[in-house]
Design a protein around this motif. Structure first.
Motif, PDB file in Angstrom:
ATOM      1  N   ILE A 278      30.004 -56.111  -2.911  1.00 50.86           N
ATOM      2  CA  ILE A 278      29.787 -56.384  -4.270  1.00 50.86           C
ATOM      3  C   ILE A 278      29.531 -57.877  -4.330  1.00 50.86           C
ATOM      4  O   ILE A 278      30.626 -58.575  -3.932  1.00 50.86           O
ATOM      5  CB  ILE A 278      30.669 -55.880  -5.133  1.00 50.86           C
ATOM      6  CG1 ILE A 278      31.006 -54.407  -5.153  1.00 50.86           C
ATOM      7  CG2 ILE A 278      30.412 -56.502  -6.654  1.00 50.86           C
ATOM      8  CD1 ILE A 278      29.614 -53.734  -5.338  1.00 50.86           C
TER       9      ILE A 278
ATOM     10  N   ILE B 297      31.693 -62.722  -8.593  1.00 53.53           N
ATOM     11  CA  ILE B 297      31.217 -63.347  -9.939  1.00 53.53           C
ATOM     12  C   ILE B 297      30.642 -64.655  -9.887  1.00 53.53           C
ATOM     13  O   ILE B 297      31.122 -65.624  -9.117  1.00 53.53           O
ATOM     14  CB  ILE B 297      32.353 -63.179 -11.080  1.00 53.53           C
ATOM     15  CG1 ILE B 297      33.473 -63.914 -10.675  1.00 53.53           C
ATOM     16  CG2 ILE B 297      32.548 -61.776 -11.326  1.00 53.53           C
ATOM     17  CD1 ILE B 297      34.548 -63.853 -11.775  1.00 53.53           C
TER      18      ILE B 297
ATOM     19  N   TRP C 150      28.156 -64.258 -15.102  1.00 54.14           N
ATOM     20  CA  TRP C 150      29.180 -63.175 -15.343  1.00 54.14           C
ATOM     21  C   TRP C 150      30.152 -64.185 -16.585  1.00 54.14           C
ATOM     22  O   TRP C 150      30.788 -63.510 -17.512  1.00 54.14           O
ATOM     23  CB  TRP C 150      30.093 -63.110 -14.371  1.00 54.14           C
ATOM     24  CG  TRP C 150      31.053 -61.923 -14.737  1.00 54.14           C
ATOM     25  CD1 TRP C 150      31.006 -60.843 -14.676  1.00 54.14           C
ATOM     26  CD2 TRP C 150      32.435 -62.188 -14.899  1.00 54.14           C
ATOM     27  NE1 TRP C 150      31.996 -60.001 -14.965  1.00 54.14           N
ATOM     28  CE2 TRP C 150      33.008 -60.828 -15.086  1.00 54.14           C
ATOM     29  CE3 TRP C 150      33.160 -63.379 -15.260  1.00 54.14           C
ATOM     30  CZ2 TRP C 150      34.353 -60.919 -15.487  1.00 54.14           C
ATOM     31  CZ3 TRP C 150      34.524 -63.253 -15.387  1.00 54.14           C
ATOM     32  CH2 TRP C 150      34.950 -62.059 -15.623  1.00 54.14           C
TER      33      TRP C 150
ATOM     34  N   ALA D  34      23.597 -61.310 -14.341  1.00 55.03           N
ATOM     35  CA  ALA D  34      24.894 -60.957 -14.080  1.00 55.03           C
ATOM     36  C   ALA D  34      24.983 -59.513 -14.559  1.00 55.03           C
ATOM     37  O   ALA D  34      25.685 -58.581 -13.854  1.00 55.03           O
ATOM     38  CB  ALA D  34      25.961 -61.570 -15.090  1.00 55.03           C
TER      39      ALA D  34
ATOM     40  N   ILE E  47      24.160 -56.409 -12.166  1.00 55.62           N
ATOM     41  CA  ILE E  47      24.981 -56.247 -11.032  1.00 55.62           C
ATOM     42  C   ILE E  47      26.157 -55.206 -11.669  1.00 55.62           C
ATOM     43  O   ILE E  47      26.558 -54.387 -11.135  1.00 55.62           O
ATOM     44  CB  ILE E  47      25.577 -57.484 -10.452  1.00 55.62           C
ATOM     45  CG1 ILE E  47      24.565 -58.468  -9.681  1.00 55.62           C
ATOM     46  CG2 ILE E  47      26.788 -57.266  -9.659  1.00 55.62           C
ATOM     47  CD1 ILE E  47      24.907 -59.805  -9.414  1.00 55.62           C
ATOM     48  N   VAL E  48      26.666 -55.763 -12.856  1.00 63.46           N
ATOM     49  CA  VAL E  48      27.720 -55.090 -13.633  1.00 63.46           C
ATOM     50  C   VAL E  48      27.230 -53.838 -13.949  1.00 63.46           C
ATOM     51  O   VAL E  48      28.088 -52.757 -13.708  1.00 63.46           O
ATOM     52  CB  VAL E  48      28.072 -55.921 -14.834  1.00 63.46           C
ATOM     53  CG1 VAL E  48      29.204 -55.166 -15.667  1.00 63.46           C
ATOM     54  CG2 VAL E  48      28.808 -57.335 -14.271  1.00 63.46           C
TER      55      VAL E  48
ATOM     56  N   TRP F 288      34.972 -56.317  -6.566  1.00 63.05           N
ATOM     57  CA  TRP F 288      34.481 -55.287  -7.451  1.00 63.05           C
ATOM     58  C   TRP F 288      35.296 -55.150  -8.678  1.00 63.05           C
ATOM     59  O   TRP F 288      34.775 -55.094  -9.812  1.00 63.05           O
ATOM     60  CB  TRP F 288      34.787 -53.640  -6.702  1.00 63.05           C
ATOM     61  CG  TRP F 288      34.589 -52.633  -7.479  1.00 63.05           C
ATOM     62  CD1 TRP F 288      33.295 -51.981  -7.617  1.00 63.05           C
ATOM     63  CD2 TRP F 288      35.716 -51.862  -8.284  1.00 63.05           C
ATOM     64  NE1 TRP F 288      33.524 -50.903  -8.482  1.00 63.05           N
ATOM     65  CE2 TRP F 288      35.008 -50.680  -8.918  1.00 63.05           C
ATOM     66  CE3 TRP F 288      36.859 -51.514  -8.161  1.00 63.05           C
ATOM     67  CZ2 TRP F 288      35.573 -49.708  -9.555  1.00 63.05           C
ATOM     68  CZ3 TRP F 288      37.613 -50.671  -9.036  1.00 63.05           C
ATOM     69  CH2 TRP F 288      36.939 -49.891  -9.676  1.00 63.05           C
TER      70      TRP F 288
ATOM     71  N   ASP G   9      36.761 -57.913 -10.230  1.00 59.80           N
ATOM     72  CA  ASP G   9      36.308 -58.936 -11.093  1.00 59.80           C
ATOM     73  C   ASP G   9      35.113 -58.519 -11.704  1.00 59.80           C
ATOM     74  O   ASP G   9      34.821 -58.759 -12.873  1.00 59.80           O
ATOM     75  CB  ASP G   9      35.926 -60.141 -10.144  1.00 59.80           C
ATOM     76  CG  ASP G   9      37.208 -60.842  -9.802  1.00 59.80           C
ATOM     77  OD1 ASP G   9      38.373 -60.473 -10.182  1.00 59.80           O
ATOM     78  OD2 ASP G   9      37.077 -61.577  -8.820  1.00 59.80           O
ATOM     79  N   GLN G  10      33.899 -57.939 -11.031  1.00 61.69           N
ATOM     80  CA  GLN G  10      32.698 -57.539 -11.686  1.00 61.69           C
ATOM     81  C   GLN G  10      32.851 -56.520 -12.820  1.00 61.69           C
ATOM     82  O   GLN G  10      32.098 -56.701 -14.006  1.00 61.69           O
ATOM     83  CB  GLN G  10      31.706 -57.189 -10.724  1.00 61.69           C
ATOM     84  CG  GLN G  10      31.275 -57.986  -9.700  1.00 61.69           C
ATOM     85  CD  GLN G  10      30.114 -59.035 -10.297  1.00 61.69           C
ATOM     86  OE1 GLN G  10      29.933 -59.165 -11.585  1.00 61.69           O
ATOM     87  NE2 GLN G  10      29.708 -59.750  -9.650  1.00 61.69           N
TER      88      GLN G  10
END
Length: 220
Positions: A52, A55, A59, A89, A92-93, A124, A126-127
């Motif tokens: 992943i 960030i 983010w 961002a 991805i999230v 992972w 953090d996201q």
């Protein structure tokens, strides 16, 4: 969990080793769980093989927007991504959050690296983490492999920033109190001559961990 056919398991592995003990143990839990829930949903994500991204500023901008709106409403996060940076961002999230929100059980197989967790697992976390959000009532199972011994009473018990961190993180950020840890210790006795005299203790720890994850997989 019962025998609901709608149960869903999200299975994450974080070890850089393809033959890692944490992978063996998490696979044993997953196999037992899937036998218990043959019609259930199952998703496996390999955080080491398919890492992943860390960030970025987009983010952090999205996180600021969440704070400005008083906390995380997970159903409205997409509405807050209205600039090029926040939309990038969110791209991805969004799939990561969708997976974890759909899961009744989140299974994490992870080694201890340098007294803590791998960067792949931290990325992972953090996201998918935003202010004042909740993933309750999801249940988390963390299966670990540790080179040394860090259980209560061990000389290095105070160096355990793996279980302590994850337990506090899930409770503090996700409002998840139901987290179960299964730890296989003294793994380095398999290849470090200085720890060879502890191999029997490791074998016992591994056998107990394997039995525990199989039992939990059948129960969850």
């Amino acid at each position: 969990m019962g025998d609901s056919i709608m149960a869903t398991l999200l299975h994450l592995d974080a070890s850089a080793r393809r033959t890692a003990i944490s992978r063996e143990l998490s696979a044993a839990f997953a196999a037992a769980w899937r036998a218990r829930h043959p019609a259930g949903g199952y998703r496996h994500r390999d955080l080491a093989a398919d890492p992943i991204p860390f960030i970025g500023e987009g983010w952090t901008e999205l996180c600021d927007r969440v704070l400005a709106h008083g906390g995380t409403d997970l159903d409205r996060l997409a509405d807050l991504a209205d600039t090029p940076a926040t939309r990038a961002a969110w791209a991805i999230v969004e799939p990561l959050l969708a997976e974890v929100r759909a899961a009744d059980v989140v299974l994490i197989g992870t080694p201890m690296y340098n007294y803590s967790i791998p960067a792949s697992l931290k990325a992972w976390l953090d996201q998918i983490t935003f202010p004042r959000m909740s993933l309750a009532p999801s249940r988390f199972v963390v299966v670990t492999a540790r080179g040394g011994a860090y259980s209560p009473g061990a000389p290095k018990a105070g160096y355990d920033y793996q279980e302590r961190y994850l337990r506090d993180f899930f409770a503090g950020h996700f409002a998840v109190e139901d987290t179960t840890f299964v730890n296989a210790e003294l793994v380095n006795s398999r290849n470090d001559p200085a720890l060879a005299h502890l191999r029997d203790q490791h074998d016992a720890s591994y056998a107990a961990a394997l039995a525990a994850v199989r039992r939990l997989g059948e129960e969850y």
